[in-house]
Design a protein around this motif. Sequence first.
Motif, PDB file in Angstrom:
ATOM      1  N   ARG A   1       0.952  -1.389   0.383  1.00  0.00           N
ATOM      2  CA  ARG A   1      -0.162  -0.561  -0.251  1.00  0.00           C
ATOM      3  C   ARG A   1       0.914   1.130  -0.197  1.00  0.00           C
ATOM      4  NH1 ARG A   1      -3.066  -1.430   3.310  1.00  0.00           N
ATOM      5  NH2 ARG A   1      -2.414  -1.093   5.218  1.00  0.00           N
ATOM      6  N   ARG A   2       2.349   1.337   0.754  1.00  0.00           N
ATOM      7  CA  ARG A   2       3.177   2.856   1.048  1.00  0.00           C
ATOM      8  C   ARG A   2       3.913   2.529  -0.659  1.00  0.00           C
ATOM      9  NH1 ARG A   2       3.921   0.107   6.769  1.00  0.00           N
ATOM     10  NH2 ARG A   2       5.578  -1.321   5.678  1.00  0.00           N
ATOM     11  N   ARG A   3       4.145   1.460  -0.660  1.00  0.00           N
ATOM     12  CA  ARG A   3       4.573   1.481  -2.389  1.00  0.00           C
ATOM     13  C   ARG A   3       4.074   2.327  -3.438  1.00  0.00           C
ATOM     14  NH1 ARG A   3       9.189  -1.194  -3.378  1.00  0.00           N
ATOM     15  NH2 ARG A   3      10.667  -1.998  -1.669  1.00  0.00           N
ATOM     16  N   LEU A   4       2.495   1.850  -3.655  1.00  0.00           N
ATOM     17  CA  LEU A   4       1.706   2.051  -5.015  1.00  0.00           C
ATOM     18  C   LEU A   4       1.432   3.352  -4.049  1.00  0.00           C
ATOM     19  CD1 LEU A   4      -0.122   1.472  -6.653  1.00  0.00           C
ATOM     20  CD2 LEU A   4      -1.790   1.026  -4.695  1.00  0.00           C
ATOM     21  N   ARG A   5       1.489   4.049  -3.509  1.00  0.00           N
ATOM     22  CA  ARG A   5       0.556   5.593  -2.901  1.00  0.00           C
ATOM     23  C   ARG A   5       2.487   6.405  -3.364  1.00  0.00           C
ATOM     24  NH1 ARG A   5      -1.341   5.178   2.978  1.00  0.00           N
ATOM     25  NH2 ARG A   5      -3.576   3.933   2.074  1.00  0.00           N
ATOM     26  N   ALA A   6       3.506   5.972  -2.785  1.00  0.00           N
ATOM     27  CA  ALA A   6       4.903   7.115  -2.999  1.00  0.00           C
ATOM     28  C   ALA A   6       5.299   6.618  -4.793  1.00  0.00           C
ATOM     29  CB  ALA A   6       5.162   6.368  -2.364  1.00  0.00           C
ATOM     30  N   SER A   7       4.724   5.674  -5.909  1.00  0.00           N
ATOM     31  CA  SER A   7       4.922   5.504  -6.475  1.00  0.00           C
ATOM     32  C   SER A   7       4.261   6.004  -7.714  1.00  0.00           C
ATOM     33  CB  SER A   7       5.362   3.576  -6.956  1.00  0.00           C
ATOM     34  OG  SER A   7       6.438   2.485  -6.281  1.00  0.00           O
ATOM     35  N   HIS A   8       2.745   6.188  -7.203  1.00  0.00           N
ATOM     36  CA  HIS A   8       2.295   6.752  -7.819  1.00  0.00           C
ATOM     37  C   HIS A   8       2.463   8.766  -8.001  1.00  0.00           C
ATOM     38  CE1 HIS A   8      -1.372   8.868  -9.262  1.00  0.00           C
ATOM     39  NE2 HIS A   8      -1.381   8.821  -9.861  1.00  0.00           N
ATOM     40  N   ARG A   9       3.013   9.188  -6.999  1.00  0.00           N
ATOM     41  CA  ARG A   9       3.528  10.387  -6.235  1.00  0.00           C
ATOM     42  C   ARG A   9       4.837  10.415  -7.813  1.00  0.00           C
ATOM     43  NH1 ARG A   9       2.612   9.279  -0.501  1.00  0.00           N
ATOM     44  NH2 ARG A   9       0.388   9.189  -0.698  1.00  0.00           N
ATOM     45  N   LEU A  10       5.991   9.799  -7.546  1.00  0.00           N
ATOM     46  CA  LEU A  10       7.110   9.683  -8.062  1.00  0.00           C
ATOM     47  C   LEU A  10       6.893   9.406 -10.089  1.00  0.00           C
ATOM     48  CD1 LEU A  10       9.228   7.346  -5.530  1.00  0.00           C
ATOM     49  CD2 LEU A  10       9.818  10.157  -6.781  1.00  0.00           C
ATOM     50  N   VAL A  11       6.381   8.903 -10.314  1.00  0.00           N
ATOM     51  CA  VAL A  11       5.815   8.754 -11.617  1.00  0.00           C
ATOM     52  C   VAL A  11       4.894   9.649 -12.225  1.00  0.00           C
ATOM     53  CG1 VAL A  11       4.458   7.535 -13.199  1.00  0.00           C
ATOM     54  CG2 VAL A  11       6.110   6.190 -11.560  1.00  0.00           C
ATOM     55  N   THR A  12       3.270  10.056 -11.056  1.00  0.00           N
ATOM     56  CA  THR A  12       2.924  11.233 -11.637  1.00  0.00           C
ATOM     57  C   THR A  12       3.573  12.281 -12.003  1.00  0.00           C
ATOM     58  OG1 THR A  12       1.206  10.016 -11.212  1.00  0.00           O
ATOM     59  CG2 THR A  12       0.986  11.602 -12.470  1.00  0.00           C
TER      60      THR A  12
END
Length: 478
Positions: A134-145
């Motif tokens: 869950r943490r990776r999903l949220r952090a990844s979305h912010r980094l990629v987007t």
Amino acid sequence: MDIEQSGAPERHAEGPRIVVGPDGAVLAGGLDLEMLAQQLARLALAPSAASGLSEIGTHDGAPPRLSTADLDHALAALGRVRDAAGALEARLLTSRDARSRADEAATGTPEADQGRTVALETAIASRRGLADARRRLRASHRLVTDMPLLFAALAHGQIDESAALAVGRSVGPLRPDERTQIDEHLSRALPYMDSASPGEWAREAGRVAHQLDPAGHAGRAVRAGRERSVSVRPAPHGMADLHAHLPALEATAIRKRLSLEAERLRAHGDRRGHGAIMADLLCDHLLGRADGTSPVRIDLGVVITERSLMEPSHGEPAVLEGYGPVAAEVVPDWVRHAPEAVMRRLFTHPTSGELVAVESRSRAVPEGLARLVRWRDQRCRAPFCDAPVREIDHARPWSRGGSTSLENLQGLCRHCNSIKELLPAVRPGRIIGRHVTHWETSTGRVAHASAPRLVDPPPPAAVNWHDHRRPQRFTDRQ
């Protein structure tokens, strides 16, 4: 980056692509990821890997003679592979989330429910803990987007994965445009933060955020404050980590008070370590053991065989409710010093070590049965989740014929229980005599979550066949 399935209509797209074959093989830019994983595993398991990696040698066939400098080069290269893989995982997680939301919107799923199962389904696919996924999903979305420069630095190994994810988590309360400005600043800071820890990267992001919008800092603090919580994570040898996510002022003040009191006691001759005194003071105040405070009654279950209760050196551990195995030697002291100790007789199956079934005809779970489920499951039964049990759930819903029985009930955390009904199927079953629940994702993957074994059955040679015909009796202490 394009992601497609082999056999799909040919597209004229530039750049590397991920292709998934009919047999599930994954080609990333023409590289077979399964074959790469097998080769790395083969190297890791090579008998002489620790003394020079015999599988890696010179091209002329001579025995390899890797120096410490060579090994450092290999470690650095492997680190770049890890960071690039982390960037690719972040891209895939973001794509998976977007595809799931689009598919659910097309099938009429309410907007509030779109994407709610993605973290659990990606945890099952990647075999990560649910909280981590869950943490990776949220952090990844912010980094990629919103942070393309820092994301590119991760892909090229200029910043390690843990630091990039720390930044991605720290910018959660910010607006997308603020994240982009922080991204530009951090990209310029790469040369002089080359050796910074993940915590330093997160603090640098917070410092820049405060400079960009000082007036908005209070609002961000309020939003972040909604995430305050207390959690416990088991640690080895009967210990545990108590983690409190608190506002900085309160957390710092608590630690300062404990530290000053520990220093005072040490000055008066207390020979315990400074940190040990702080830990004992925290427990004494919270549990009412300090001078002048009333003892606090805590209803806590400990499952232990009568053999180990009478003879702790028997070798069978006790099981602490919500924690797991602990040394049986400490239980008699708990029983003697507890304000109240209630003994209950429980029964486990003589060969599987599981608690025997109890059933109710009502939808509401009786208190005794709910406690039995908590004892059996210990932690949330959702795949890869390790959160404390908060709710007792019917694996097969009552509305679909599911019974209120130990076989059909499972302990879940509140988050997993809220998203379970959005999955295609969750059903109870047994594998090799063990109680399991089968969780099926929207892509057809099935994870099997089993209850932990509370006690070990006696070895075959020690089984008394007269006693084997009836359940073994165990005791529990509150």
